[in-house]
Scaffold this active site. Sequence first.
Site, PDB file in Angstrom:
ATOM      1  N   SER B 117      -8.682  15.284  -0.825  1.00  0.00           N
ATOM      2  CA  SER B 117      -7.328  14.776  -0.446  1.00  0.00           C
ATOM      3  C   SER B 117      -6.525  16.226  -0.207  1.00  0.00           C
ATOM      4  CB  SER B 117      -6.671  14.179  -1.819  1.00  0.00           C
ATOM      5  OG  SER B 117      -6.728  15.009  -2.888  1.00  0.00           O
ATOM      6  N   ARG B 121      -4.272  16.799   3.072  1.00  0.00           N
ATOM      7  CA  ARG B 121      -2.772  17.113   3.341  1.00  0.00           C
ATOM      8  C   ARG B 121      -2.335  18.033   4.461  1.00  0.00           C
ATOM      9  NH1 ARG B 121       0.407  15.676  -1.379  1.00  0.00           N
ATOM     10  NH2 ARG B 121      -0.576  14.114  -2.648  1.00  0.00           N
ATOM     11  N   GLU B 144     -18.319  15.847  10.921  1.00  0.00           N
ATOM     12  CA  GLU B 144     -17.411  15.951  12.377  1.00  0.00           C
ATOM     13  C   GLU B 144     -15.868  16.593  11.877  1.00  0.00           C
ATOM     14  OE1 GLU B 144     -17.513  11.931  11.728  1.00  0.00           O
ATOM     15  OE2 GLU B 144     -19.732  12.093  11.507  1.00  0.00           O
TER      16      GLU B 144
END
Lengths: 86, 192
Positions: B117, B121, B144
């Site tokens: 996370s 952001r 990727e």
Amino acid sequence: MSSWLRCSLEPGMFPGEYAVEMETSEAGRISLFAPEDKVKADQSLVRVEVLQDNNGGGVIVCLPAPAFEISSRTVKVPQNSLVRFE
Amino acid sequence: MILSNVEIQKAIDEGRLVIAPDPQPRACEEPNCPYDTTAVDLHLGSALSIPRSGPFNYDLRQPGIATFLSHNCDHIEIPAAGYVLAPRVFVLGRTLEKVTLPLKAGQSLAARIEGKSSFARCGLLVHFTAPTVHAGFDGTLTLEMINLGNAGISLFKEMPICQLILEAVAGDPQVHPSQFQGQTTPAGTSNT
């Protein structure tokens, strides 16, 4: 006994990886990426598992990774493209 | 069923999951513990592969696409100062860790790779279409990566880059018997 397939090898997209190309019986020329422990670079061979040997009618093998062109690891190859080591 | 960190560690101890090098420390109260409650962090390897742009299209039906991809990318080793992934740039990376999910009758695991996370952001995707690590997989995981944010993102080798979520496989997958590792195949034959 280990089974290997005749192929052409070139360096892949990462260190320790090879771009592998080979001829098949029914799907034409296919390609995949294989780690260096799955190839014999000096002999242009890639490791495969033999799933079915049709005694002259081709051999069905499992490739070390899915081939781009067929989206599968399982493919039929000519008998004379296979090399076996004790 | 998603495995808890305790179950992930148990799977490692029992050989149903191999992550090399072994994620350490295991205790969540220790600094830099790579385990969250239901995931374990993996780290970025040192090599990046950067696909080139050019006057071509990818056609995955054309023979030799693996060779074509190899010929049309640049290889870099991430320097100590880091590699700045510019906005809208796509690169391939790999995990530092090698992950093995042995096929074991009734005990196989599969996994999914997910981003973190904190990076999300900033706009970084570390995978966007191929998160599944199938039972029987053995190797490093290809990432990727694309920066969808508006500023560059610095990438450093060995930084925590993604998390691996482990799931129990219900039933035994249909595979060639030689692909089963361990004592017993679904057919009941031993191949150790």
